[in-house]
Write a protein that holds these residues in place. Structure first.
Motif, PDB file in Angstrom:
ATOM      1  N   LEU A 101      24.250 -26.262 -20.992  1.00 39.97           N
ATOM      2  CA  LEU A 101      25.707 -25.979 -21.535  1.00 39.97           C
ATOM      3  C   LEU A 101      26.266 -27.519 -21.489  1.00 39.97           C
ATOM      4  CD1 LEU A 101      27.429 -23.051 -19.191  1.00 39.97           C
ATOM      5  CD2 LEU A 101      26.338 -22.850 -21.664  1.00 39.97           C
ATOM      6  N   ASN A 102      25.836 -28.907 -20.787  1.00 41.31           N
ATOM      7  CA  ASN A 102      26.558 -30.246 -20.630  1.00 41.31           C
ATOM      8  C   ASN A 102      26.123 -30.396 -22.383  1.00 41.31           C
ATOM      9  OD1 ASN A 102      28.203 -29.767 -18.973  1.00 41.31           O
ATOM     10  ND2 ASN A 102      26.479 -31.143 -17.482  1.00 41.31           N
ATOM     11  N   TYR A 103      24.700 -30.012 -22.263  1.00 46.74           N
ATOM     12  CA  TYR A 103      24.163 -30.862 -23.523  1.00 46.74           C
ATOM     13  C   TYR A 103      25.239 -29.888 -24.841  1.00 46.74           C
ATOM     14  CZ  TYR A 103      21.324 -31.672 -28.238  1.00 46.74           C
ATOM     15  OH  TYR A 103      21.121 -31.105 -29.491  1.00 46.74           O
ATOM     16  N   ILE A 104      25.263 -28.576 -24.791  1.00 52.89           N
ATOM     17  CA  ILE A 104      25.607 -28.412 -25.941  1.00 52.89           C
ATOM     18  C   ILE A 104      27.584 -28.701 -25.982  1.00 52.89           C
ATOM     19  CG2 ILE A 104      27.397 -25.770 -27.467  1.00 52.89           C
ATOM     20  CD1 ILE A 104      24.378 -24.415 -25.210  1.00 52.89           C
ATOM     21  N   ALA A 105      28.566 -28.898 -24.883  1.00 50.12           N
ATOM     22  CA  ALA A 105      29.766 -28.744 -25.043  1.00 50.12           C
ATOM     23  C   ALA A 105      29.842 -31.001 -25.195  1.00 50.12           C
ATOM     24  CB  ALA A 105      30.419 -29.335 -23.786  1.00 50.12           C
ATOM     25  N   ASP A 106      28.714 -31.326 -24.913  1.00 50.99           N
ATOM     26  CA  ASP A 106      28.885 -32.744 -24.905  1.00 50.99           C
ATOM     27  C   ASP A 106      28.749 -33.012 -26.418  1.00 50.99           C
ATOM     28  OD1 ASP A 106      29.859 -33.646 -22.458  1.00 50.99           O
ATOM     29  OD2 ASP A 106      27.694 -34.338 -22.087  1.00 50.99           O
ATOM     30  N   GLU A 107      27.192 -32.416 -27.083  1.00 58.93           N
ATOM     31  CA  GLU A 107      26.953 -33.022 -28.636  1.00 58.93           C
ATOM     32  C   GLU A 107      28.107 -32.229 -30.180  1.00 58.93           C
ATOM     33  OE1 GLU A 107      25.579 -35.286 -29.044  1.00 58.93           O
ATOM     34  OE2 GLU A 107      24.400 -35.308 -26.722  1.00 58.93           O
ATOM     35  N   TYR A 108      27.775 -31.060 -29.098  1.00 55.81           N
ATOM     36  CA  TYR A 108      28.859 -29.589 -30.259  1.00 55.81           C
ATOM     37  C   TYR A 108      30.398 -29.670 -29.689  1.00 55.81           C
ATOM     38  CZ  TYR A 108      24.602 -29.424 -32.125  1.00 55.81           C
ATOM     39  OH  TYR A 108      23.114 -29.640 -32.937  1.00 55.81           O
ATOM     40  N   ASP A 109      30.999 -29.095 -28.687  1.00 54.97           N
ATOM     41  CA  ASP A 109      32.303 -27.899 -28.902  1.00 54.97           C
ATOM     42  C   ASP A 109      32.142 -27.574 -27.953  1.00 54.97           C
ATOM     43  OD1 ASP A 109      32.623 -26.112 -29.388  1.00 54.97           O
ATOM     44  OD2 ASP A 109      33.154 -26.826 -31.060  1.00 54.97           O
ATOM     45  N   LEU A 110      33.339 -27.213 -26.501  1.00 56.17           N
ATOM     46  CA  LEU A 110      33.000 -26.480 -25.726  1.00 56.17           C
ATOM     47  C   LEU A 110      32.749 -25.008 -25.667  1.00 56.17           C
ATOM     48  CD1 LEU A 110      35.741 -27.970 -23.318  1.00 56.17           C
ATOM     49  CD2 LEU A 110      33.314 -27.650 -22.956  1.00 56.17           C
ATOM     50  N   SER A 111      33.950 -25.024 -27.337  1.00 56.06           N
ATOM     51  CA  SER A 111      34.089 -23.418 -27.786  1.00 56.06           C
ATOM     52  C   SER A 111      32.492 -22.626 -27.843  1.00 56.06           C
ATOM     53  CB  SER A 111      35.144 -23.057 -28.706  1.00 56.06           C
ATOM     54  OG  SER A 111      33.943 -24.130 -29.840  1.00 56.06           O
ATOM     55  N   GLN A 112      31.444 -23.920 -28.512  1.00 51.93           N
ATOM     56  CA  GLN A 112      30.012 -23.672 -29.247  1.00 51.93           C
ATOM     57  C   GLN A 112      29.890 -22.859 -27.432  1.00 51.93           C
ATOM     58  OE1 GLN A 112      28.217 -25.535 -32.047  1.00 51.93           O
ATOM     59  NE2 GLN A 112      26.334 -24.866 -31.771  1.00 51.93           N
ATOM     60  N   ALA A 113      29.790 -24.057 -26.416  1.00 51.23           N
ATOM     61  CA  ALA A 113      28.933 -23.689 -25.623  1.00 51.23           C
ATOM     62  C   ALA A 113      29.246 -22.111 -24.508  1.00 51.23           C
ATOM     63  CB  ALA A 113      29.840 -24.528 -24.104  1.00 51.23           C
ATOM     64  N   LEU A 114      30.993 -21.806 -24.715  1.00 49.63           N
ATOM     65  CA  LEU A 114      30.990 -20.813 -24.204  1.00 49.63           C
ATOM     66  C   LEU A 114      30.444 -19.642 -24.944  1.00 49.63           C
ATOM     67  CD1 LEU A 114      32.550 -18.009 -22.764  1.00 49.63           C
ATOM     68  CD2 LEU A 114      34.222 -19.115 -24.602  1.00 49.63           C
ATOM     69  N   MET A 115      30.200 -19.214 -26.994  1.00 42.60           N
ATOM     70  CA  MET A 115      29.341 -18.468 -27.293  1.00 42.60           C
ATOM     71  C   MET A 115      28.276 -18.619 -26.865  1.00 42.60           C
ATOM     72  SD  MET A 115      32.091 -17.527 -28.739  1.00 42.60           S
ATOM     73  CE  MET A 115      33.335 -17.963 -29.312  1.00 42.60           C
ATOM     74  N   SER A 116      27.209 -20.293 -26.802  1.00 37.56           N
ATOM     75  CA  SER A 116      25.761 -20.194 -26.035  1.00 37.56           C
ATOM     76  C   SER A 116      25.701 -19.091 -24.692  1.00 37.56           C
ATOM     77  CB  SER A 116      25.446 -21.718 -26.234  1.00 37.56           C
ATOM     78  OG  SER A 116      25.574 -22.100 -26.838  1.00 37.56           O
TER      79      SER A 116
END
Length: 254
Positions: A101-116
């Protein structure tokens, strides 16, 4: 200081930019049961979760439901995972989940982290828990060019603040996981049933709106800063979470 990610920020995120921002919107007439969409972080929900517990699955899905339907609710997560200094995300699913989740939030965004998060949990069969195999397979499928070792391994670049969640939770005395705070007030264990929590949170928003309306009506020149101070001085306040990327917790005495 302790890091907890807000998934959304109603005051600043572009998805809410067309919402009115004036505090007087609280007094605008609406149909009964309608939740006012005002561009301020008036309502806040923080979920303390062990990502490997079965109850976390439905709570994450509920948070995504609130976000997807643009409920005026700022949502934050505190994940309580293994606190060992050197731990492999390939062998500990909770740690692997946190680092992914940290990877997705850092490299993409927090909303994508939630969807993931939701996508990961959708792959968990009823009665089972999240596994390292599910996490590794998801990472390989969704981010084929990413280095799994760099993300999940012992020397992960995405391990920042992992231990802080568990340490803060331990010191807080909040009770057994999962725990939810609505505007800083812990919900009781009986209120944490995912099947009932959606209705309960929506009702809390409407009840709290009534309290805010009273404050606005009584103070002629009220502004959002004044209303914020009013919120934080309400009784039974235990925790207040401020900020987004580097929020901090302010502990209020009961």
């Amino acid at each position: 200081m302790f890091l907890s990610e807000w998934i959304n920020d109603i005051e600043n995120d572009s998805v809410y930019r067309n919402w009115p921002a004036g505090v007087q919107e609280l007094l605008r007439a609406t149909f009964p049961g309608v939740i006012r969409q005002i561009r301020h972080n008036l309502f806040n929900l923080v979920l303390f979760l062990d990502p490997l517990r079965e109850e976390s699955v439905e709570l994450v899905k509920l948070a995504e439901l609130f976000y997807k339907h643009k409920i005026p609710l700022r949502i934050g997560f505190v994940f309580v995972v293994n606190t060992e200094e050197e731990i492999d995300g390939f062998s500990d699913a909770g740690v692997g989940f946190f680092r992914l989740l940290n990877y997705i939030a850092d490299e993409y965004d927090l909303s994508q982290a939630l969807m993931s998060m939701v996508s990961l949990y959708n792959q968990v069969e009823g009665g089972e828990t999240l596994s390292v195999d599910t996490i590794s397979a998801y990472l390989k499928r969704k981010f084929p060019k990413a280095s799994a070792q760099r993300i999940l391994g012992v020397e992960s670049e995405y391990d920042d603040k992992r231990r802080d969640g568990a340490l803060f939770y331990k010191r807080s005395g909040l009770g057994s996981l999962p725990v939810a705070l609505f505007n800083g007030v812990p919900l009781s264990p009986d209120e944490m049933d995912p099947e009932e929590l959606e209705t309960l949170i929506l009702q809390r928003i409407m009840d709290t709106t009534t309290t805010f309306q009273r404050a606005v009506f009584m103070v002629q020149h009220v502004c959002m800063e004044t209303l914020s101070r009013f919120i934080f001085n309400l009784p039974n306040r235990t925790l207040c979470i401020c900020g987004r990327l580097k929020p901090h917790y302010v502990v209020f005495p009961l």
